[in-house]
Structure formats: structure tokens, C-alpha cells
Design a protein around this motif. Structure first.
Motif, PDB file in Angstrom:
ATOM      1  N   ASN A   1       4.134   3.100   4.832  1.00  0.00           N
ATOM      2  CA  ASN A   1       2.692   3.229   4.574  1.00  0.00           C
ATOM      3  C   ASN A   1       2.103   1.889   4.148  1.00  0.00           C
ATOM      4  OD1 ASN A   1       2.655   6.013   5.161  1.00  0.00           O
ATOM      5  ND2 ASN A   1       3.293   6.492   3.074  1.00  0.00           N
ATOM      6  N   CYS A   2       2.324   0.901   4.994  1.00  0.00           N
ATOM      7  CA  CYS A   2       1.889  -0.467   4.704  1.00  0.00           C
ATOM      8  C   CYS A   2       0.516  -0.723   5.334  1.00  0.00           C
ATOM      9  CB  CYS A   2       2.912  -1.460   5.243  1.00  0.00           C
ATOM     10  SG  CYS A   2       2.547  -3.166   4.828  1.00  0.00           S
ATOM     11  N   ILE A   3      -0.420  -1.180   4.507  1.00  0.00           N
ATOM     12  CA  ILE A   3      -1.789  -1.450   4.942  1.00  0.00           C
ATOM     13  C   ILE A   3      -2.089  -2.928   4.723  1.00  0.00           C
ATOM     14  CG2 ILE A   3      -4.229  -0.886   4.583  1.00  0.00           C
ATOM     15  CD1 ILE A   3      -3.207   1.762   3.269  1.00  0.00           C
ATOM     16  N   LEU A   4      -2.490  -3.628   5.768  1.00  0.00           N
ATOM     17  CA  LEU A   4      -2.872  -5.030   5.656  1.00  0.00           C
ATOM     18  C   LEU A   4      -4.389  -5.146   5.756  1.00  0.00           C
ATOM     19  CD1 LEU A   4      -0.214  -6.781   7.946  1.00  0.00           C
ATOM     20  CD2 LEU A   4      -0.019  -6.095   5.542  1.00  0.00           C
ATOM     21  N   VAL A   5      -4.964  -6.011   4.923  1.00  0.00           N
ATOM     22  CA  VAL A   5      -6.413  -6.246   4.926  1.00  0.00           C
ATOM     23  C   VAL A   5      -6.650  -7.726   5.183  1.00  0.00           C
ATOM     24  CG1 VAL A   5      -8.555  -6.060   3.619  1.00  0.00           C
ATOM     25  CG2 VAL A   5      -6.724  -4.387   3.243  1.00  0.00           C
ATOM     26  N   THR A   6      -7.442  -8.029   6.197  1.00  0.00           N
ATOM     27  CA  THR A   6      -7.643  -9.430   6.567  1.00  0.00           C
ATOM     28  C   THR A   6      -9.088  -9.682   6.974  1.00  0.00           C
ATOM     29  OG1 THR A   6      -6.655 -11.255   7.821  1.00  0.00           O
ATOM     30  CG2 THR A   6      -7.082  -9.207   9.024  1.00  0.00           C
ATOM     31  N   GLY A   7      -9.443 -10.949   7.076  1.00  0.00           N
ATOM     32  CA  GLY A   7     -10.790 -11.354   7.439  1.00  0.00           C
ATOM     33  C   GLY A   7     -11.152 -12.623   6.687  1.00  0.00           C
TER      34      GLY A   7
ATOM     35  N   VAL B   1      -0.353  -2.126  -0.138  1.00  0.00           N
ATOM     36  CA  VAL B   1      -1.621  -2.677   0.331  1.00  0.00           C
ATOM     37  C   VAL B   1      -1.615  -4.181   0.076  1.00  0.00           C
ATOM     38  CG1 VAL B   1      -4.137  -2.640   0.100  1.00  0.00           C
ATOM     39  CG2 VAL B   1      -2.822  -0.514  -0.169  1.00  0.00           C
ATOM     40  N   PHE B   2      -1.620  -4.957   1.163  1.00  0.00           N
ATOM     41  CA  PHE B   2      -1.546  -6.413   1.035  1.00  0.00           C
ATOM     42  C   PHE B   2      -2.750  -7.060   1.709  1.00  0.00           C
ATOM     43  CE2 PHE B   2       3.147  -5.361   1.421  1.00  0.00           C
ATOM     44  CZ  PHE B   2       3.388  -5.433   0.047  1.00  0.00           C
ATOM     45  N   GLU B   3      -3.454  -7.908   0.961  1.00  0.00           N
ATOM     46  CA  GLU B   3      -4.451  -8.737   1.629  1.00  0.00           C
ATOM     47  C   GLU B   3      -3.710  -9.885   2.303  1.00  0.00           C
ATOM     48  OE1 GLU B   3      -6.652 -12.059  -0.179  1.00  0.00           O
ATOM     49  OE2 GLU B   3      -6.627 -10.846  -1.992  1.00  0.00           O
ATOM     50  N   CYS B   4      -4.153 -10.254   3.507  1.00  0.00           N
ATOM     51  CA  CYS B   4      -3.450 -11.265   4.305  1.00  0.00           C
ATOM     52  C   CYS B   4      -4.408 -12.358   4.758  1.00  0.00           C
ATOM     53  CB  CYS B   4      -2.824 -10.627   5.550  1.00  0.00           C
ATOM     54  SG  CYS B   4      -1.490  -9.495   5.201  1.00  0.00           S
ATOM     55  N   ASP B   5      -3.978 -13.568   4.606  1.00  0.00           N
ATOM     56  CA  ASP B   5      -4.685 -14.700   5.178  1.00  0.00           C
ATOM     57  C   ASP B   5      -4.849 -14.471   6.675  1.00  0.00           C
ATOM     58  OD1 ASP B   5      -5.335 -17.827   4.952  1.00  0.00           O
ATOM     59  OD2 ASP B   5      -4.088 -17.481   6.724  1.00  0.00           O
ATOM     60  N   GLU B   6      -6.062 -14.681   7.182  1.00  0.00           N
ATOM     61  CA  GLU B   6      -6.339 -14.364   8.584  1.00  0.00           C
ATOM     62  C   GLU B   6      -5.507 -15.199   9.552  1.00  0.00           C
ATOM     63  OE1 GLU B   6      -9.915 -16.759   6.925  1.00  0.00           O
ATOM     64  OE2 GLU B   6      -8.422 -15.325   6.223  1.00  0.00           O
ATOM     65  N   PHE B   7      -5.180 -16.425   9.162  1.00  0.00           N
ATOM     66  CA  PHE B   7      -4.389 -17.291  10.028  1.00  0.00           C
ATOM     67  C   PHE B   7      -2.917 -16.878  10.029  1.00  0.00           C
ATOM     68  CE2 PHE B   7      -2.608 -21.503  11.282  1.00  0.00           C
ATOM     69  CZ  PHE B   7      -3.370 -21.699  12.424  1.00  0.00           C
ATOM     70  N   ALA B   8      -2.450 -16.301   8.903  1.00  0.00           N
ATOM     71  CA  ALA B   8      -1.035 -15.922   8.753  1.00  0.00           C
ATOM     72  C   ALA B   8      -0.767 -14.478   9.131  1.00  0.00           C
ATOM     73  CB  ALA B   8      -0.592 -16.171   7.310  1.00  0.00           C
ATOM     74  N   LEU B   9      -1.810 -13.720   9.476  1.00  0.00           N
ATOM     75  CA  LEU B   9      -1.661 -12.281   9.711  1.00  0.00           C
ATOM     76  C   LEU B   9      -0.581 -11.950  10.728  1.00  0.00           C
ATOM     77  CD1 LEU B   9      -2.720  -9.334   9.381  1.00  0.00           C
ATOM     78  CD2 LEU B   9      -4.295  -9.839  11.279  1.00  0.00           C
ATOM     79  N   GLU B  10      -0.584 -12.640  11.848  1.00  0.00           N
ATOM     80  CA  GLU B  10       0.350 -12.318  12.922  1.00  0.00           C
ATOM     81  C   GLU B  10       1.797 -12.435  12.458  1.00  0.00           C
ATOM     82  OE1 GLU B  10       1.242 -13.591  17.587  1.00  0.00           O
ATOM     83  OE2 GLU B  10       0.108 -14.934  16.265  1.00  0.00           O
ATOM     84  N   LYS B  11       2.135 -13.527  11.769  1.00  0.00           N
ATOM     85  CA  LYS B  11       3.511 -13.734  11.307  1.00  0.00           C
ATOM     86  C   LYS B  11       3.903 -12.732  10.227  1.00  0.00           C
ATOM     87  CE  LYS B  11       3.942 -18.626  12.521  1.00  0.00           C
ATOM     88  NZ  LYS B  11       4.233 -19.999  12.027  1.00  0.00           N
TER      89      LYS B  11
ATOM     90  N   ALA C   1       2.687  -9.631   9.915  1.00  0.00           N
ATOM     91  CA  ALA C   1       2.838  -8.318  10.530  1.00  0.00           C
ATOM     92  C   ALA C   1       4.166  -8.166  11.256  1.00  0.00           C
ATOM     93  CB  ALA C   1       1.679  -8.059  11.492  1.00  0.00           C
ATOM     94  N   ILE C   2       4.717  -9.259  11.773  1.00  0.00           N
ATOM     95  CA  ILE C   2       5.996  -9.209  12.478  1.00  0.00           C
ATOM     96  C   ILE C   2       7.111  -8.719  11.558  1.00  0.00           C
ATOM     97  CG2 ILE C   2       7.799 -10.670  13.492  1.00  0.00           C
ATOM     98  CD1 ILE C   2       5.579 -12.354  14.742  1.00  0.00           C
ATOM     99  N   ASP C   3       7.039  -9.081  10.285  1.00  0.00           N
ATOM    100  CA  ASP C   3       8.110  -8.762   9.341  1.00  0.00           C
ATOM    101  C   ASP C   3       7.925  -7.424   8.637  1.00  0.00           C
ATOM    102  OD1 ASP C   3       9.253 -11.127   9.994  1.00  0.00           O
ATOM    103  OD2 ASP C   3       8.947 -12.108   8.067  1.00  0.00           O
ATOM    104  N   LEU C   4       6.805  -6.750   8.854  1.00  0.00           N
ATOM    105  CA  LEU C   4       6.518  -5.520   8.132  1.00  0.00           C
ATOM    106  C   LEU C   4       6.367  -4.334   9.082  1.00  0.00           C
ATOM    107  CD1 LEU C   4       3.834  -6.889   5.625  1.00  0.00           C
ATOM    108  CD2 LEU C   4       6.209  -6.322   5.113  1.00  0.00           C
TER     109      LEU C   4
ATOM    110  N   VAL D   1       3.983  -2.053   9.697  1.00  0.00           N
ATOM    111  CA  VAL D   1       2.568  -1.888   9.366  1.00  0.00           C
ATOM    112  C   VAL D   1       2.017  -0.603   9.974  1.00  0.00           C
ATOM    113  CG1 VAL D   1       0.284  -2.929   9.510  1.00  0.00           C
ATOM    114  CG2 VAL D   1       2.301  -4.389   9.294  1.00  0.00           C
ATOM    115  N   SER D   2       1.338   0.176   9.143  1.00  0.00           N
ATOM    116  CA  SER D   2       0.689   1.394   9.612  1.00  0.00           C
ATOM    117  C   SER D   2      -0.779   1.162   9.952  1.00  0.00           C
ATOM    118  CB  SER D   2       0.802   2.500   8.550  1.00  0.00           C
ATOM    119  OG  SER D   2       2.146   2.792   8.250  1.00  0.00           O
ATOM    120  N   TYR D   3      -1.465   0.371   9.113  1.00  0.00           N
ATOM    121  CA  TYR D   3      -2.896   0.119   9.290  1.00  0.00           C
ATOM    122  C   TYR D   3      -3.183  -1.372   9.080  1.00  0.00           C
ATOM    123  CZ  TYR D   3      -3.562   5.175   8.701  1.00  0.00           C
ATOM    124  OH  TYR D   3      -3.506   6.544   8.844  1.00  0.00           O
ATOM    125  N   ILE D   4      -4.134  -1.885   9.864  1.00  0.00           N
ATOM    126  CA  ILE D   4      -4.673  -3.227   9.612  1.00  0.00           C
ATOM    127  C   ILE D   4      -6.193  -3.102   9.549  1.00  0.00           C
ATOM    128  CG2 ILE D   4      -4.989  -5.561  10.443  1.00  0.00           C
ATOM    129  CD1 ILE D   4      -2.293  -5.482  11.723  1.00  0.00           C
TER     130      ILE D   4
END
Length: 455
Positions: A55-61, A118-128, A130-133, A135-138
Motif C-alpha cells: 500500500n505504497c503511495i508516492l506524491v510528486t510534482g 506515503v512518500f513525497e518524491c522529488d519529481e526528477f527522482a520519481l522514476e528511479k 518507483a523502480i525499487d518500490l 507502488v500502488s498509487y502515484i
């Protein structure tokens, strides 16, 4: 001889936990360095605990990710859910690792049960990340020009996000319908996407700070039925069929009030704005839609948002010796402009600008020339400027011709707070870049205030 995966995990975890304890003991916090240590010793660390991160949620922008992730955590906690998050705001992979290290055991298990991550993610680092997690929602909030010396133009990030989306069709995406640079990434794609947006904004924009001028799909001209600010609004392409998708949830601030009207799948709900800054309506809409998609009722969410407090430096209120001081992080033209417009009112205000150019801020400060300072004309009572680039900021303000005849400069935070304490003014709005915010909060912690990495 190289260590096997388990031995590498154990050594890196023990080292990271030790760093965390030492840093907390000396009052410095451990928002990123434990994770940095882990990444150097064991690059596969995060992937090795991936099965436990359900149930991992990433928040970016570009703007709003700290507030939105904090809102989601608040709402889930009110539903009696246990949530792990990188609340201190270190949003690279090292920050996420640092946030979970205290809860991990040597057997790759968590010492307590978490319902969500629930993790906020740097928009530039999001792709890398997400590869390691697993992820259920972004949650994708927006894309604006920001730290051009690090990111380049927003097309650089769009390409990374596009690649992530194409390779992860199993993720449920929560997307800002009002941002064509983001929504276009899902155009004519068969993915699970839920859109949020506004039905109206508190005021119609007069600015020309659009970061997107042409259709991201075909290159045609973008027009607007209603533009809220920058390139955000109800848009359509004059050349192809691309247009703003219909949001599942819309929100607006009721006129002359702090009440919010929410419309979700044909039903209307009302709640109160818990934080200052009209632009935060987008963060509220994103958090409500995310929690609704998780299965929680909007009627309850509308009640549970009451009591939410602003996140670190996001219109955060500090009460200093009978003075009210609002700390407002600014890092790009659109965010700065919206923060300024949300801070002015009928009465003249007391403003402090602190501009740094450290690596975490971005070395290039030319972005301040794209900020719309016109709304401040004849609206400022007292004006103080600090930071390593204070004279650049003063020059920019001088060219705006907003009715300021003199500046008060300061070099140290003690000078600033001495001036505030000696003043007859009761309220100050402090707009500052990231490293200035960290420095200021560290100064306040020495005066007995809670440090920035503490909840």
C-alpha cells in the motif's frame, strides 16, 4: 570478498541506525544521511525490503507535494490507519530510506505494522524511486519550471514520467486534470487514472507566466475556457482533440469564506480550509481524491481534515514572543507568485524575503525576475531582506516599482528576530528558499522551538 545480500543488508542497517541515533542525540536530525550511507554500502537496500512496503503511495510534482502527502497522512490517521512517511521532507531515495530505517529489523521486517506508506518524491527522482518500490498509487500534482540548472526545462521531467507510466500500467494514477503538461501523459492511454481539478478559483489570473504555451500532444495552440494561474485551468487544443479530462473530483473555495465545496461523482460535500494559501485547494483536492480511491468516505474526510496543521515551511505558523510569523517556502516563479497573492489583503503587510543560492536551492537565481510582484504595490508596511543573494532580491524589487523606498537588510537570523521583536508590528510573512528555511528553523530550535525533523 564481496558480502552477500543478507550480510550487506545487516551491516548497512546497523550503520544507518547508529547514524540516526547519533544525529538525534546531538540535535541535528537524520533526514537523509542514514539513507545516503545505505545507498553507498548497499544500493539494493530499498528493493530488498520491497515485499514489506505494501500500500505504497508516492506524491510528486513541482509544488505541493509536502502538503499533499501530509494531508493524506493526516486523513488516514484520522481513519485509525498506521502510516509511515518521510515527514521531514527529504524526498530523494536516501530520504525515504532514512524514514524507514528506524522501523526495520535485521530480519527485513518492520517492528510495527503499517497500513500505508506515503512518500513525497522529488519529481526528477520519481522514476528511479518507483523502480525499487511496490507502488500502488502515484499522485501527480503539477509541473512548473524549477531549478533549471538542475532539471532543465519541464520536458526533461515529462520524458521521465512518460517512461515510468509506460512501464508501470499496474499503478493507479491520481492526476491533476488542470495541468496539460501532466494530463497529456495519459492521453489516449488505457490506464487506471483518477483526475482532480477545480470548478473555479478564488480570483482570475492576470499573469502571463505560462510554462506551457502549446499542446503537448500535437504542438498546436492551447486555449482556455478558464485559466486559473500559469498554464493551469480548463484548456483545449485548437488543432487536435486534446483537452482537459473530466475530473472525478472538483473543488472550489466559496466566495468570501474559507469554506470549500467538493463535488465527487455527482455528490456535493463541504469542508473548511484548514491552512492559508488559496493554491492549497489543489493539495486538498488531491488528498481527498486519493483517500476516496482508497475506499474512505468523503463525508468523513470532510470532517477529519479539521485540525490539520501546515507542514514544514508551508505557511507554517511560528509564534515568537507575541508575534505571529508565517514561514513560506518559495522556489520557483509560479509558487512564489501564488504565495504572494495569497498573503496580501486590505491591510498593508510586513514581509521578509530570504534568498539563498546553495546547491539545494539552485545556483541560478534569475528565476526571481519571472515572479509577478505587481500584486504587492502599496501593500507592504515593513520590508526586510536577507540571504546570500539579498542584493539580487533588492534589485528585483526595486525594478518592480511597488512603492518601497527603503530596505532593511540583515545578515544573521538573530538580527532578523531582534528587529521583529522590537517592532510594533504583530504579524510577519517570511518568504524563503529551502536552505534558508533549514537555517532559520535550526536557529529557532536553539531558542526552544521544535526542530524541523520532529513531528
Amino acid at each position: 570478498m564481496l558480502l552477500d545480500n543478507d550480510a550487506s543488508y545487516v551491516l548497512s542497517l546497523i550503520g544507518a541506525k547508529t547514524i540516526s541515533k547519533v544525529a538525534n542525540a546531538v540535535g541535528r536530525g537524520a533526514t537523509a544521511f542514514p539513507g545516503y550511507f545505505v545507498e553507498k554500502l548497499n544500493p539494493g537496500f530499498l528493493k530488498s525490503v520491497r515485499p514489506q512496503l505494501k500500500n505504497c503511495i508516492l506524491v510528486t510534482g513541482t509544488n505541493g507535494k509536502t502538503t499533499t502527502s501530509s494531508l493524506i497522512v493526516h486523513l488516514l490517521n484520522k481513519e485509525n490507519q498506521s502510516v509511515s512517511n518521510n515527514h521531514a521532507g527529504s524526498n530523494l531515495k536516501r530520504g525515504i530510506i532514512s524514514s524507514i530505517v528506524p522501523h526495520l529489523t535485521l530480519s527485513k521486517k518492520f517492528s510495527k505494522n503499517f497500513d500505508y506508506f506515503v512518500f513525497e518524491c522529488d519529481e526528477f527522482a520519481l522514476e528511479k524511486i518507483a523502480i525499487d518500490l511496490d507502488v500502488s498509487y502515484i499522485v501527480m500534482l503539477n509541473l512548473f519550471r524549477d531549478q533549471l540548472d538542475r532539471y532543465g526545462e519541464i520536458d526533461t521531467i515529462r520524458k521521465r514520467w512518460s517512461n515510468l507510466i509506460d512501464n508501470n500500467p499496474q499503478i493507479h494514477y491520481i492526476v491533476n486534470a488542470d495541468d496539460p503538461s501532466v494530463s497529456s501523459l495519459f492521453y489516449q492511454k488505457n490506464l487506471t487514472v483518477s483526475y482532480f481539478g477545480l470548478s473555479d478559483y478564488h480570483k482570475k489570473t492576470q499573469d502571463n507566466l505560462k510554462d506551457i504555451l502549446f499542446c503537448p500532444v500535437c504542438g498546436g495552440k492551447l486555449e482556455y475556457n478558464n485559466r486559473f494561474f500559469s498554464h493551469i485551468g480548463d484548456y483545449f487544443c485548437t488543432n487536435c482533440n486534446f483537452k482537459r479530462p473530466i475530473p472525478s473530483l472538483t473543488a472550489k473555495i466559496m466566495e468570501n469564506s474559507n469554506q470549500i465545496e467538493l463535488n465527487y461523482i455527482g455528490n456535493t460535500y463541504y469542508t473548511n480550509m484548514p491552512i492559508k494559501g488559496a493554491y492549497n485547494i489543489y493539495n486538498i483536492a488531491a488528498s481527498f481524491l486519493t483517500c476516496s480511491e482508497l475506499g474512505y468516505k468523503l463525508n468523513n474526510l470532510s470532517k477529519n481534515i479539521i485540525g490539520f496543521k501546515a507542514a514544514f515551511g508551508r505557511y507554517e505558523l511560528i509564534k515568537f514572543r507575541n508575534k505571529e510569523i508565517f514561514l513560506i517556502l518559495v522556489k520557483n516563479p509560479i509558487g512564489f507568485t501564488q504565495a504572494l497573492e495569497s498573503s496580501i489583503g486590505r491591510d498593508k503587510k510586513n514581509f521578509v524575503f530570504i534568498l539563498n543560492d546553495n546547491i539545494a536551492d539552485g545556483r541560478d537565481v534569475s528565476w526571481i525576475w519571472d515572479v509577478n510582484f505587481d500584486s504587492l504595490k502599496n501593500k507592504i508596511n515593513q520590508f526586510m531582506i536577507g540571504g546570500s543573494r539579498k542584493y539580487d532580491m533588492a534589485l528585483r524589487i526595486k525594478y518592480s516599482d511597488i512603492g518601497i523606498n527603503s530596505f532593511i537588510f540583515f545578515d544573521r537570523y538573530k538580527q532578523l528576530f531582534d528587529k521583529i521583536e522590537q517592532s510594533n508590528n504583530d504579524t510577519y510573512h517570511v518568504f524563503l528558499t529551502y536552505t534558508a528555511l533549514i537555517e532559520l528553523k535550526q536557529y529557532l530550535s536553539k531558542q526552544g522551538f521544535k526542530n524541523f525533523y520532529e513531528q
